[in-house]
Every structure is written in C-alpha cells, then in structure tokens.
Design a protein around this motif. Structure first.
Motif, short mmCIF file in Angstrom:
data_model
loop_
_atom_site.label_atom_id
_atom_site.label_comp_id
_atom_site.label_asym_id
_atom_site.label_seq_id
_atom_site.Cartn_x
_atom_site.Cartn_y
_atom_site.Cartn_z
N TRP A 114 -3.80 -18.22 -0.62
CA TRP A 114 -4.03 -18.90 -1.95
C TRP A 114 -3.65 -17.94 -3.24
O TRP A 114 -3.49 -16.36 -3.14
CB TRP A 114 -5.97 -18.91 -2.20
N LEU A 115 -2.59 -18.28 -3.65
CA LEU A 115 -1.61 -18.20 -4.92
C LEU A 115 -2.44 -17.96 -6.22
O LEU A 115 -2.67 -16.91 -6.86
CB LEU A 115 -0.19 -17.71 -4.55
N LEU A 116 -2.04 -19.30 -6.49
CA LEU A 116 -3.09 -19.57 -8.23
C LEU A 116 -4.15 -20.54 -7.46
O LEU A 116 -4.09 -21.45 -7.36
CB LEU A 116 -1.54 -20.29 -8.30
N SER A 117 -4.74 -20.95 -9.55
CA SER A 117 -4.90 -21.84 -9.76
C SER A 117 -5.28 -22.16 -10.83
O SER A 117 -4.19 -21.62 -11.57
CB SER A 117 -6.57 -21.19 -9.24
N SER A 118 -5.89 -23.95 -10.92
CA SER A 118 -5.73 -24.05 -12.51
C SER A 118 -7.59 -24.41 -13.10
O SER A 118 -7.99 -24.68 -12.04
CB SER A 118 -4.91 -24.71 -13.08
N PRO A 119 -7.50 -24.56 -14.69
CA PRO A 119 -8.85 -25.08 -15.01
C PRO A 119 -9.05 -26.75 -14.33
O PRO A 119 -10.14 -26.22 -13.81
CB PRO A 119 -9.49 -25.10 -16.51
N TRP A 120 -8.23 -27.03 -13.75
CA TRP A 120 -8.75 -28.75 -13.29
C TRP A 120 -7.68 -28.72 -11.55
O TRP A 120 -8.42 -29.54 -11.38
CB TRP A 120 -8.04 -29.41 -14.13
N CYS A 121 -7.28 -27.35 -10.88
CA CYS A 121 -7.45 -28.19 -9.63
C CYS A 121 -6.76 -26.47 -9.09
O CYS A 121 -5.62 -25.77 -9.22
CB CYS A 121 -6.13 -28.45 -9.71
N PRO A 122 -8.06 -25.77 -8.58
CA PRO A 122 -8.66 -24.22 -7.65
C PRO A 122 -7.21 -24.18 -6.75
O PRO A 122 -6.46 -22.97 -6.90
CB PRO A 122 -9.47 -24.69 -6.99
N ASN A 123 -6.95 -24.99 -5.88
CA ASN A 123 -5.81 -24.96 -5.05
C ASN A 123 -4.29 -24.84 -6.11
O ASN A 123 -3.70 -26.27 -6.04
CB ASN A 123 -6.00 -25.61 -4.04
N GLN A 124 -3.69 -23.94 -6.74
CA GLN A 124 -2.24 -24.64 -7.38
C GLN A 124 -0.84 -23.86 -6.36
O GLN A 124 -0.05 -24.19 -6.81
CB GLN A 124 -2.27 -24.05 -8.42
N GLY A 125 -0.85 -23.17 -5.35
CA GLY A 125 -0.71 -22.66 -4.51
C GLY A 125 -0.90 -21.78 -3.70
O GLY A 125 -1.86 -21.60 -3.97
N PHE A 126 0.02 -21.83 -2.37
CA PHE A 126 -0.04 -20.98 -1.92
C PHE A 126 0.95 -20.54 -0.71
O PHE A 126 1.99 -21.62 -1.06
CB PHE A 126 -1.22 -21.64 -0.20
N THR A 127 0.82 -19.52 -0.08
CA THR A 127 2.12 -18.78 1.51
C THR A 127 1.28 -19.15 2.33
O THR A 127 0.36 -18.66 2.37
CB THR A 127 2.65 -17.78 0.64
N TRP A 128 2.50 -19.56 3.03
CA TRP A 128 2.61 -19.49 4.60
C TRP A 128 3.21 -18.37 5.37
O TRP A 128 4.26 -19.00 5.20
CB TRP A 128 1.59 -20.70 4.92
N GLY A 129 2.87 -17.86 6.30
CA GLY A 129 4.14 -16.95 6.38
C GLY A 129 4.65 -15.68 5.36
O GLY A 129 3.81 -15.91 4.34
N ASP A 130 5.60 -15.52 5.71
CA ASP A 130 6.67 -14.93 4.61
C ASP A 130 7.29 -16.32 4.23
O ASP A 130 8.10 -15.67 2.81
CB ASP A 130 6.76 -14.00 5.29
N LYS A 131 7.57 -16.87 4.10
CA LYS A 131 8.70 -17.74 3.94
C LYS A 131 7.82 -19.35 3.37
O LYS A 131 9.24 -20.15 3.12
CB LYS A 131 9.80 -17.91 4.71
#
Length: 241
Positions: A149-166
């Motif tokens: 889990w990388l990023l969140s915003s006030p309106w959307c908890p899941n704003q970004g993720f990585t899977w593996g390194d690529k």
C-alpha cells in the motif's frame, strides 16, 4: 512495433504528459486502443514497458475487450516487465492481480492531497509525505494479495499500490496536462456535483492551473523515470518536488 506500449480506452484519456516525457527522451512508443480491439494479434512478448491509461468505463462493465486486456496484463506481469496504471489502468491491474474493483458512494474529483503510506518505495523517492494529484473517478480498487500500500487520499484510501518491484497502480491522473484538464472540464462539467464534498468546483480546479500542472508534471516525472529505468536497466535520478 516499439518496446514501449501504451494502452488507451477512449480518445480524451490520452497519454498526456507521459507522451511528452517519452518524446523528450527520444523514445518511440506504440499506442493501442484496447476498447477498439487493437490488442488482437498484438505480440504480447514484444514490449519492455507498458503503461495503461484511464477511461470512463468500469472494470465491471460487461465489455468483451476488458477480459482481453486483463489477460494481456496478466501476461505482462508474468513476464516481469514494468507496468504503470492510471485510474482505470490501475483498476485493470488490480483486477489482473485478483483484487476486486467496486463503486464508491461518491465521486472524487479535483486536486486532492495524497498521503504516503510507505516511506521506502523507490517509486516514491522523489515525493514528500503529502502532495496533490488530479482525480476523477467513482470506482476504486482493493489491494491485491501481496501488494504494498503506497498512497491514500481523504476520499479514497487505496490511491496506489505496488506489486513486486515493477508494477505500479495509481488511482489518480498524474499524466494530466493543462489541455486535458480544460478539455475534461469543458466537455464533462455537467457530470460535476459541487454539493458533494468529495468534488471540487470548476473555478477551484482551474485556479492557478499552470502552476498546479507544473507541480503535477514533476510528480509524474518521478514515476515515469523509475518505470523507464526498470525497463532499460538504468539508475533512476531522484528529483525533489
């Protein structure tokens, strides 16, 4: 055919700043409209890097090309090549990794603050703890099994993720340019509802637009530099925002 593939889904969700970055580095790229069946017959073993752009449709819509694109993304993931997804593109990546995509109770629109949830990811090395990214979406993804889990915003908890390194999946639109923002607001202003706290009004979104887009371009530059460095075995160069 080129070593960089960009998948799009509608004419007004163009690569935007990503295309500018690639052109400035003298890199050729292929754009395919997945919604028009242009993935059919494409050599999935060819690209060394893949970017997936946005679109107004939902991953859950009963459109036959969505299954084709998800299968292609699964092939790219198995090949372990760098992939970056923008909004619908991030949702398609989540689906390819087995995660659910679902409707939110509101639409998130405008310049929203993103908050870092992970401090050591090389994808975020150029970013402060909080920074704005342009948003326009009603769906969101769950985190796939094994994702970071990388990023969140006030309106959307899941704003970004990585899977593996690529693999990087983003819910926002770091690719936006002034032209794209103005075009969306001109053509789709009837979809806005300023009574929703999750949506900014047109005046607020257009205030200081050149400066906001310039800052957004720097955010995007870091993502794209790392994506290209992974694809071409180069060392990414950090840049402060």
């Amino acid at each position: 055919m080129t070593d960089i593939l960009i998948l799009t889904h509608v004419d007004y969700c163009a690569p935007g700043h990503l295309a500018t970055v690639l052109a400035e580095q003298g890199l050729d790229f292929t754009i395919l409209r997945a919604d028009l069946g242009e993935l059919d017959g494409y050599d999935l073993d060819r690209p060394r890097a893949v970017a997936v752009m946005g679109g107004p449709m939902s991953v859950n819509d009963p459109l036959p090309w969505i299954g084709v694109e998800v299968a292609a993304l699964q092939h790219f993931i198995q090949r372990d090549i760098p992939i970056i997804g923008h909004c619908l593109g991030g949702q398609l990546i989540a689906r390819a990794l087995g995660a659910a995509v679902h409707r939110m109770p509101y639409t998130e629109v405008g310049w929203q603050p993103l908050i870092r949830r992970e401090r050591a990811s090389p994808w975020l090395a150029h970013l402060p703890v909080e920074f704005p990214v342009y948003q326009w979406h009603s769906d969101t993804f769950d985190l796939p099994k094994g994702a970071e889990w990388l990023l969140s915003s006030p309106w959307c908890p899941n704003q970004g993720f990585t899977w593996g390194d690529k693999v990087l999946a983003l819910q926002g639109h770091p690719e936006m340019t002034e032209e794209l923002v103005r075009g969306w607001l001109s053509d789709w202003s009837h979809l806005l509802d300023e009574t929703q706290a999750s949506q900014q009004g047109m005046r607020q979104m257009l205030t200081d637009l050149p400066a906001r887009v310039e800052a957004l371009n720097r955010v995007a530059d870091g993502f794209y530099r790392h994506w290209l460095a992974l694809a071409f075995n180069e060392q990414p160069i950090a840049q402060a925002v």
